[in-house]
Design an enzyme around this catalytic site. Structure first.
Site, PDB file in Angstrom:
ATOM      1  N   CYS A  73       0.859  -1.183   0.000  1.00 43.16           N
ATOM      2  CA  CYS A  73       0.000   0.000   0.000  1.00 43.16           C
ATOM      3  C   CYS A  73       0.889   1.224   0.000  1.00 43.16           C
ATOM      4  O   CYS A  73       1.678   1.417   0.940  1.00 43.16           O
ATOM      5  CB  CYS A  73      -0.904  -0.010   1.239  1.00 43.16           C
ATOM      6  SG  CYS A  73      -1.920   1.460   1.430  1.00 43.16           S
ATOM      7  N   CYS A 185       1.247   3.782  -6.125  1.00 42.08           N
ATOM      8  CA  CYS A 185       0.170   3.130  -5.392  1.00 42.08           C
ATOM      9  C   CYS A 185       0.040   1.755  -6.025  1.00 42.08           C
ATOM     10  O   CYS A 185       0.061   1.640  -7.255  1.00 42.08           O
ATOM     11  CB  CYS A 185      -1.132   3.929  -5.536  1.00 42.08           C
ATOM     12  SG  CYS A 185      -2.615   3.065  -4.951  1.00 42.08           S
TER      13      CYS A 185
END
Length: 271
Positions: A73, A185
C-alpha cells in the site's frame, strides 16, 4: 528454511499487484493477504487514521505468525512507515525499492510519481529518490480516482473513462519531460497498460508491486527465511467487506479462481 507465511496487506485490491509478482518471484512461499475493502481508500484519510488502520491490519496478519510483513500500500508505506519500523519481524513498504529503481532508471533525471493524495503530500518518494540520485527532479501528482477505477474493475485498456482519467492526471508529468514514472500506489500497476499507452513507449514505468516483491526475495535470502525449494506456495485471502467483487477482479488480475481461498473477517476485532 522457514515455513511461516508472508503477510501482505493493502486497503483493497491494489496489493494484488504485489501478490501477482510474488507468485512468480517467490513461488515457494505461502502468502496471507488482507485487503481492507471495507475502509478503502486510505489515500484520502488523515495520517492518524492511516496509522490506526495499518496497525490493525498488521495485528490481524500477526495471528498467522508471519515471518515478514509487507505493506503493499503506497499510502501506508509513505505516511505510516514508522508503524512498520516498530515490528520485530522484517517488514517493508513500496517506497524504498521503487524509489531506488526509478533513480537508477532515469536517463534525463526527471521522474514522475503518481500516488494518492496522502502519498504525494508526504514527499516520501522524492526524499528516497534523492538518496540515490540527488540531481533528480521529481514531479508528483495525486491521482485519487485511479483507485476507484481499479476497485470497480474499470481497467480495460480501451475503457474511455479510465483513459480520460489517466490523461488528465498524467499531463503535468509528461509536460515536465519525465522519462520515468513511479506507479506510487499498488493499485496503479493494474492500470499500467493504459498509463503506458498515454505516456508513450519511451517512458519507463516503475511497477511498485514487482520492485517490492524483488526486495522481499532479497530480505528472505539474506536472513535465511526462505521456504523449502520443493514447497509449492499457497495463498489465502481475507477482506473486511463482502468477497464477491474482490474475488471477481482478483480472478482476472491473478489468473486464478480464488473464491474458495477468500474469506470475510471483522477487522474491528483486531483493535
Amino acid at each position: 528454511m522457514d515455513k511461516r507465511p508472508i503477510g501482505v496487506f493493502d486497503s483493497g485490491l491494489g496489493g494484488l499487484s504485489t501478490v501477482r509478482a510474488m507468485k512468480k518471484i517467490l513461488p515457494n512461499e505461502d502468502i496471507v493477504y488482507f485487503g481492507d475493502t471495507g475502509r478503502v481508500p486510505y489515500g484520502s484519510r488523515s495520517n492518524e487514521t492511516i496509522e490506526t488502520y495499518a496497525a490493525q491490519d498488521i495485528k490481524f496478519l500477526e495471528t498467522f505468525s508471519c515471518k515478514m510483513i509487507v505493506a503493499a500500500c503506497g499510502t501506508v508505506s509513505t505516511t505510516a512507515a514508522h508503524v512498520l519500523d516498530k515490528l520485530s519481524e522484517p517488514a517493508t513498504g513500496i517506497t524504498k525499492p521503487s524509489a531506488k529503481a526509478a533513480a537508477m532508471a532515469t536517463t534525463n533525471n526527471i521522474i514522475g510519481v503518481m500516488g494518492t493524495s496522502a502519498t504525494v503530500n508526504s514527499n516520501a518518494f522524492e526524499a528516497e529518490i534523492h538518496k540515490t540520485n540527488p540531481e533528480a527532479k521529481v514531479v508528483s501528482v495525486a491521482c485519487p480516482l485511479l483507485v476507484s477505477l481499479v476497485e470497480n474493475n474499470w481497467i480495460d485498456i480501451d475503457d474511455e473513462v479510465a483513459n480520460a482519467t489517466v490523461k488528465r492526471y498524467i499531463k503535468p508529468i509528461i509536460e515536465a519531460g519525465a522519462d520515468t514514472i513511479i506507479l506510487g500506489c499498488t493499485h496503479f500497476p493494474i492500470l499500467a497498460p493504459i498509463i503506458q499507452k498515454v505516456a508513450g513507449g519511451y517512458v519507463k514505468l516503475i511497477d511498485t508491486g514487482y520492485e517490492e516483491a524483488m526486495y522481499v526475495k532479497d530480505v528472505l535470502r539474506k536472513n535465511n527465511l526462505e521456504n523449502e525449494s520443493t514447497h509449492i506456495g499457497s495463498r489465502k485471502y481475507y477482506v473486511s467487506d463482502k468477497t464477491q467483487n474482490f474475488c471477481s477482479v482478483a480472478n482476472i488480475l491473478l489468473g486464478e479462481d480464488i473464491e474458495s481461498k477468500c474469506e470475510f473477517i471483522d477487522i474491528f476485532k483486531y483493535i
